[in-house]
Motif scaffolding. Structure first.
Motif, PDB file in Angstrom:
ATOM      1  N   TYR A 127      14.860 -39.619 -21.769  1.00 36.08           N
ATOM      2  CA  TYR A 127      16.214 -39.122 -22.088  1.00 36.08           C
ATOM      3  C   TYR A 127      16.178 -37.603 -22.124  1.00 36.08           C
ATOM      4  O   TYR A 127      15.328 -36.989 -22.808  1.00 36.08           O
ATOM      5  N   ALA A 128      17.054 -36.960 -21.371  1.00 36.01           N
ATOM      6  CA  ALA A 128      17.218 -35.511 -21.388  1.00 36.01           C
ATOM      7  C   ALA A 128      18.550 -35.208 -22.071  1.00 36.01           C
ATOM      8  O   ALA A 128      19.624 -35.552 -21.538  1.00 36.01           O
ATOM      9  N   PRO A 129      18.524 -34.627 -23.274  1.00 34.80           N
ATOM     10  CA  PRO A 129      19.799 -34.374 -23.981  1.00 34.80           C
ATOM     11  C   PRO A 129      20.682 -33.395 -23.214  1.00 34.80           C
ATOM     12  O   PRO A 129      20.192 -32.446 -22.601  1.00 34.80           O
ATOM     13  N   ARG A 130      22.001 -33.632 -23.280  1.00 36.19           N
ATOM     14  CA  ARG A 130      22.975 -32.805 -22.596  1.00 36.19           C
ATOM     15  C   ARG A 130      23.914 -32.187 -23.629  1.00 36.19           C
ATOM     16  O   ARG A 130      24.296 -32.807 -24.629  1.00 36.19           O
ATOM     17  N   LEU A 131      24.328 -30.916 -23.389  1.00 35.26           N
ATOM     18  CA  LEU A 131      25.236 -30.197 -24.265  1.00 35.26           C
ATOM     19  C   LEU A 131      26.669 -30.689 -24.087  1.00 35.26           C
ATOM     20  O   LEU A 131      27.088 -31.046 -22.985  1.00 35.26           O
ATOM     21  N   ALA A 146      25.094 -19.369 -31.915  1.00 33.10           N
ATOM     22  CA  ALA A 146      25.227 -20.409 -32.930  1.00 33.10           C
ATOM     23  C   ALA A 146      24.299 -21.593 -32.645  1.00 33.10           C
ATOM     24  O   ALA A 146      23.773 -22.224 -33.567  1.00 33.10           O
ATOM     25  N   LEU A 147      24.090 -21.901 -31.387  1.00 36.45           N
ATOM     26  CA  LEU A 147      23.198 -23.012 -31.026  1.00 36.45           C
ATOM     27  C   LEU A 147      21.762 -22.729 -31.471  1.00 36.45           C
ATOM     28  O   LEU A 147      21.043 -23.644 -31.863  1.00 36.45           O
ATOM     29  N   ALA A 150      23.430 -30.984 -33.810  1.00 35.90           N
ATOM     30  CA  ALA A 150      23.727 -32.398 -33.530  1.00 35.90           C
ATOM     31  C   ALA A 150      25.130 -32.563 -32.958  1.00 35.90           C
ATOM     32  O   ALA A 150      25.378 -33.424 -32.112  1.00 35.90           O
ATOM     33  N   LYS A 151      26.095 -31.722 -33.440  1.00 36.74           N
ATOM     34  CA  LYS A 151      27.430 -31.801 -32.877  1.00 36.74           C
ATOM     35  C   LYS A 151      27.501 -31.190 -31.488  1.00 36.74           C
ATOM     36  O   LYS A 151      28.372 -31.528 -30.701  1.00 36.74           O
ATOM     37  N   ALA A 152      26.580 -30.255 -31.158  1.00 35.82           N
ATOM     38  CA  ALA A 152      26.639 -29.578 -29.860  1.00 35.82           C
ATOM     39  C   ALA A 152      26.099 -30.444 -28.716  1.00 35.82           C
ATOM     40  O   ALA A 152      26.417 -30.190 -27.545  1.00 35.82           O
ATOM     41  N   PHE A 153      25.287 -31.484 -29.020  1.00 37.06           N
ATOM     42  CA  PHE A 153      24.696 -32.332 -27.970  1.00 37.06           C
ATOM     43  C   PHE A 153      25.367 -33.691 -27.952  1.00 37.06           C
ATOM     44  O   PHE A 153      25.835 -34.200 -28.995  1.00 37.06           O
ATOM     45  N   GLU A 154      25.384 -34.293 -26.779  1.00 38.20           N
ATOM     46  CA  GLU A 154      25.912 -35.654 -26.638  1.00 38.20           C
ATOM     47  C   GLU A 154      24.915 -36.655 -27.218  1.00 38.20           C
ATOM     48  O   GLU A 154      23.695 -36.432 -27.190  1.00 38.20           O
TER      49      GLU A 154
END
Length: 442
Positions: free
Chosen positions: A354-358, A412-413, A422-426
């Protein structure tokens, strides 16, 4: 040193006629006519000799005199002169071929044995066939009545090259497989059509009389197929050196036994304890001598063979070292392959990585700046960092508010806590359902 001729002498060139006043030379006799029509009779005579030997369960060699005698018996004459043959080797091409094979084989075998202290019939036979073929004595045989006999030569000129013959050893092996069983079928002397090499008088004098044809199942000299005399000599010398003064070999030398005699006894003991001969139920009999197995060991110091055995011993030790290294390398490769396969199975069970996405930016200015920056790129490909920097610099000149908002989002990130990140990533996708176990084999 060349001395001058005495006074009054006269030089006579080679081939010149007699000097004046001398008796003239006698004219040369006319050449005898060739009789190629008798080739078939000669081939029949050789076939009868070999067939009679096969019926008597013996190995035979059809030489020149035996072939001439059999031809006279077949025609019912006392000598070949009654058939118009006064010089058989010159007038009958096949008889000349047989005589050449017999004379060259006898000379080669005598020279081969005289130059070696260890002689194997198998190796000598291969060298002999190569020697005969170098003089254009190619195998010219035909099978009649289950017996391979000599056939009329297609090329009667000794300098003519046969284009139908090949030097490929695989072709020689195919031709030899068509011949009937004898001890030399594999290397091709049987295909010379004159019988068995073991029955050649010079070979029989060195190795003993040939055995019965029925007792030769795989061929004379096949008992030592797994036995290399030079390798055995190298092992024998190593054991002899390791045994020291207290060993039996040292005691044998003190009693006056030569190295060749001691090595012959070693070979005899090893052959006696070897596996059974193919086609026979009992093991090899100790009463059978080494010479009867196709190995001749001269009872001398074996000086040349000692040097050759040293090289063979080094080669065998190097081969053993390479074999051990290859085995260790193969074992390490197998372990590495097993580890890689285990990691691949683990990755397959874990599913795709899994590659996290913004998520899209939260502010409108940052979102519009991001869309303007990526507007010039092909959506099928991901751009490089340098291209993104160039595009962002161009957009920043036109929209300073969007560039500031995008920079604030990026800061901010990095600087905010885990709740903001946690809110910035899907969210990650749900795991795949477990696979059912494979059905048991029937």
């Amino acid at each position: 040193m060349q001395y001058p001729p005495p006074p009054g002498a006269m030089w006579v060139p080679v081939g010149a006629g007699p000097p004046g006043g001398a008796i003239p030379f006698a004219p040369a006799p006319p050449p005898l006519p060739m009789l190629p029509s008798l080739d078939a009779l000669c081939s029949r005579a050789v076939g009868d000799i070999l067939q009679n030997a096969e019926r008597a369960d013996a190995l035979a060699f059809a030489g020149f005199h035996a072939a001439c005698t059999e031809m006279c018996e077949l025609e019912g004459v006392a000598n070949l002169g009654q058939l118009g043959v006064h010089d058989p080797a010159a007038q009958v091409p096949l008889l000349g071929r047989i005589l050449q094979i017999e004379q060259m084989s006898t000379a080669f075998v005598g020279s081969y044995i005289a130059q070696r202290s260890i002689v194997t019939l198998r190796d000598m036979e291969k060298e002999l066939v190569t020697f005969l073929r170098s003089y254009n004595l190619q195998p010219r045989t035909e099978i009649s009545g289950g017996v391979t006999r000599i056939a009329p030569d297609l090329a009667t000129n000794s300098e003519e090259i046969s284009l139908d013959d090949t030097d490929d050893p695989r072709a020689d092996d195919d031709d030899d497989e068509n011949a009937v069983g004898d001890e030399n079928v594999r290397v091709g002397f049987r295909c010379m059509g004159v019988g068995s090499l073991a029955a050649l008088p010079v070979v029989a004098a060195a190795f003993g009389p040939p055995p019965p044809a029925s007792s030769v199942t795989r061929g004379r000299g096949d008992d030592d197929d797994l036995l290399d005399p030079l390798a055995e000599l190298a092992e024998f010398l190593e054991n002899r050196a390791a045994s020291g003064a207290s060993g039996p070999n040292r005691a044998a030398n003190e009693r006056g036994v030569s190295l060749g005699a001691a090595f012959e006894a070693h070979l005899a003991a090893k052959l006696a304890s070897g596996p059974a001969v193919k086609g026979e139920g009992a093991s090899s009999s100790p009463a059978v001598s080494v010479r009867e197995r196709g190995i001749l060991v001269r009872r001398d110091s074996m000086r040349r063979e000692l040097a050759a055995a040293a090289h063979v011993g080094n080669a065998l030790r190097a081969a053993a070292t390479r074999a051990r290294e290859d085995a260790l390398r193969a074992e390490a490769d197998a372990e590495l392959a097993a580890a890689r396969a285990a990691r691949a199975r683990a990755r397959a069970r874990a599913g795709p990585r899994y590659a996290p996405r913004l998520r899209p930016p939260a502010t409108v200015d940052a979102r519009s700046f991001l869309e303007a920056t990526g507007r010039g790129f092909d959506p099928r490909w991901r751009p490089s960092r340098s291209k993104v920097l160039t595009a962002a610099a161009e957009v920043a000149r036109a929209s300073r508010e969007g560039a500031f908002a995008a920079a604030a989002e990026y800061a901010a990130l990095h600087l905010c806590g885990g709740k903001h990140r946690a809110k910035a990533f899907e969210p990650p996708p749900p795991p795949p359902p477990p696979q059912p176990p494979p059905p048991p084999p029937p």
